[in-house]
Enzyme design. Structure first.
Site, PDB file in Angstrom:
ATOM      1  NE  ARG A   1      -9.601  -5.899   0.046  1.00  0.00           N
ATOM      2  CZ  ARG A   1      -9.447  -5.511  -1.216  1.00  0.00           C
ATOM      3  NH1 ARG A   1      -9.920  -4.340  -1.608  1.00  0.00           N
ATOM      4  NH2 ARG A   1      -8.822  -6.285  -2.087  1.00  0.00           N
TER       5      ARG A   1
ATOM      6  CG  ASN B   1      -3.786  -0.297  -5.267  1.00  0.00           C
ATOM      7  OD1 ASN B   1      -3.853  -1.464  -4.890  1.00  0.00           O
ATOM      8  ND2 ASN B   1      -4.851   0.423  -5.501  1.00  0.00           N
TER       9      ASN B   1
END
Length: 429
Positions: free
Chosen positions: A305, A171
């Site tokens: 993920r 991020n």
């Protein structure tokens, strides 16, 4: 130019028929491997020492980072609550204001908070309010994940819910803090700016320490295990680190950085480009796009993920192409990588389909004349077809058939690759 794939036609047909006719589960996602001493032991003997040293340095640094919080507390004193998670850092840590703003009290307050949350390793965590108060003694450097269950089937579950993303490039973390500090330091050229310059230099040391021997960067450092250990192109992590270090090495506003670190930064940037070129997916001799992340030892695409399978990723390919096209005097290898990536994006474009909300069903892919171009977020590494993941680790060939929550909680079809194609038109000239 290939404007639609056979799979896209199937997707459109399934959207019209309710979805069951064509979509199916085609695979089960498997977790990425951590970088461990055991894995390093399988390398050729002459390659092992530098990788073993890297892992041991990482383990030692994590111990130092953890102990630092203990040292800040009096015996028996309870630590303060961890910082609260917030949205993207650009909202509270802007790096695009006029130069004079960075000398204001408002900007200095943000810079003071940034400095307070810098880890002993020299990095920062993600998703925090840098416009908020400075870190308290004993307060964690990162948000916690106490609500996450320790589910071994969840690839995203941290090994330690109370210590995760402590030093990260995810991020846009760390590189954004450093860019903000540099601008405040530039606005305060005297003694007032020294602490911000010193913090920036520690950030440079962090990026250099975190870089793998082959030039890549993990998502988190010290290493946290799992897919976080992968060389991470997601969120443009590798390119952002390489870009910033390249600027440190060459641009005059970074003259306050010691010369030996500027020289090491130049080398680090070159190695970062090397690993980018090496990680580009090849099929039948053709250069294609890039994955979201690759294994640090093999450079093979890996999963992230549960719903993020190993793939060629259109978003990461876009970011990398823009980075490579921004480099001065590109080598023949860089030119070949750019040409291959652009050709792949052109071939993967889908036209005459829309990715929008449909009634109360959420977003779906459906035919619409004149719409597009669109690109799937992920493409199968072997056959090039779009693929879509779900939280139960299933991988599908039809985005309309994954669960509604996951279908609406992720950008499965995107438009940003057009940026790279547009940039290429100017770059080619």
């Amino acid at each position: 130019m290939k404007t639609r794939t056979l799979l896209a036609l199937c997707l459109a047909a399934s959207a019209l028929t309710g979805g069951a006719a064509h979509g199916k589960v085609i695979a089960i996602n498997t977790p990425a491997l951590s970088l461990t001493l055991d894995r390093i032991g399988t390398l050729p003997d002459d390659q092992q020492p530098v990788w073993r040293d890297y892992v041991l340095r990482s383990q030692l640094q994590m111990q130092v980072d953890r102990q630092s919080l203990v040292n800040e507390l009096e015996p028996g004193q309870e630590p303060p609550p961890p910082p609260q998670a917030v949205g993207p850092s650009a909202y509270n840590m802007p790096i695009d204001r006029p130069a004079e703003w960075y000398g204001t009290a408002e900007a200095r307050q943000v810079a003071d908070t940034i400095v307070s949350f810098q880890t002993p390793a020299g990095g920062w965590s993600k998703n925090q309010n840098r416009a908020g108060p400075p870190r308290l003694p004993g307060q964690r450097y990162a948000n916690d994940a106490e609500t996450m269950t320790q589910d071994p089937g969840n690839f995203d579950a941290p090994h330690d819910r109370f210590w995760t993303f402590v030093g990260s490039l995810d991020n846009e973390a760390t590189t954004t803090e450093m860019r903000f500090l540099q601008q405040v330091a530039a606005a305060l050229p005297g003694d007032e700016g020294d602490k911000y310059r010193e913090s920036f230099v520690r950030g440079v040391q962090y990026l250099l320490a975190a870089q793998y021997p082959n030039g890549g960067w993990p998502q988190n450092w010290p290493l946290e295990g799992g897919f976080h250990d992968g060389i991470t192109f997601n969120d443009n992590a590798v390119a952002r680190a390489a870009t910033l270090l390249g600027e440190v090495a060459t641009q005059p506003q970074y003259a306050f950085v010691p010369q030996y670190l500027r020289a090491r930064s130049a080398t680090a940037t070159a190695k970062g480009i090397e690993v980018i070129l090496a990680a580009q997916v090849r099929r039948d001799g053709a250069l294609l796009g890039w994955p979201q992340q690759v294994d640090p030892l093999t450079l093979e695409p890996i999963s992230a993920r549960n719903y993020e399978p190993r793939s060629i990723a259109s978003g990461e390919t876009t970011d990398i192409l823009e980075f490579l096209m921004s480099r001065p005097d590109p080598s023949p290898e860089m030119r070949a990588a750019i040409e291959g990536g652009v050709a792949w994006l052109r071939s993967a474009a889908v036209r005459d389909y829309a990715w929008e909300r449909v009634g109360n069903e959420g977003r779906k892919l459906f035919p619409r004349a004149g719409a597009g171009p669109l690109w799937s977020r992920n493409y199968d590494v072997n056959n090039g077809q779009p693929i879509f993941g779900d939280k139960d680790r299933t991988i599908h060939d039809d985005v309309n058939n994954i669960s509604e929550g996951r279908r609406n909680g992720y950008s499965w079809w995107v438009t940003q690759p057009q940026r790279a194609l547009d940039a290429y038109e100017n770059w080619g000239k």
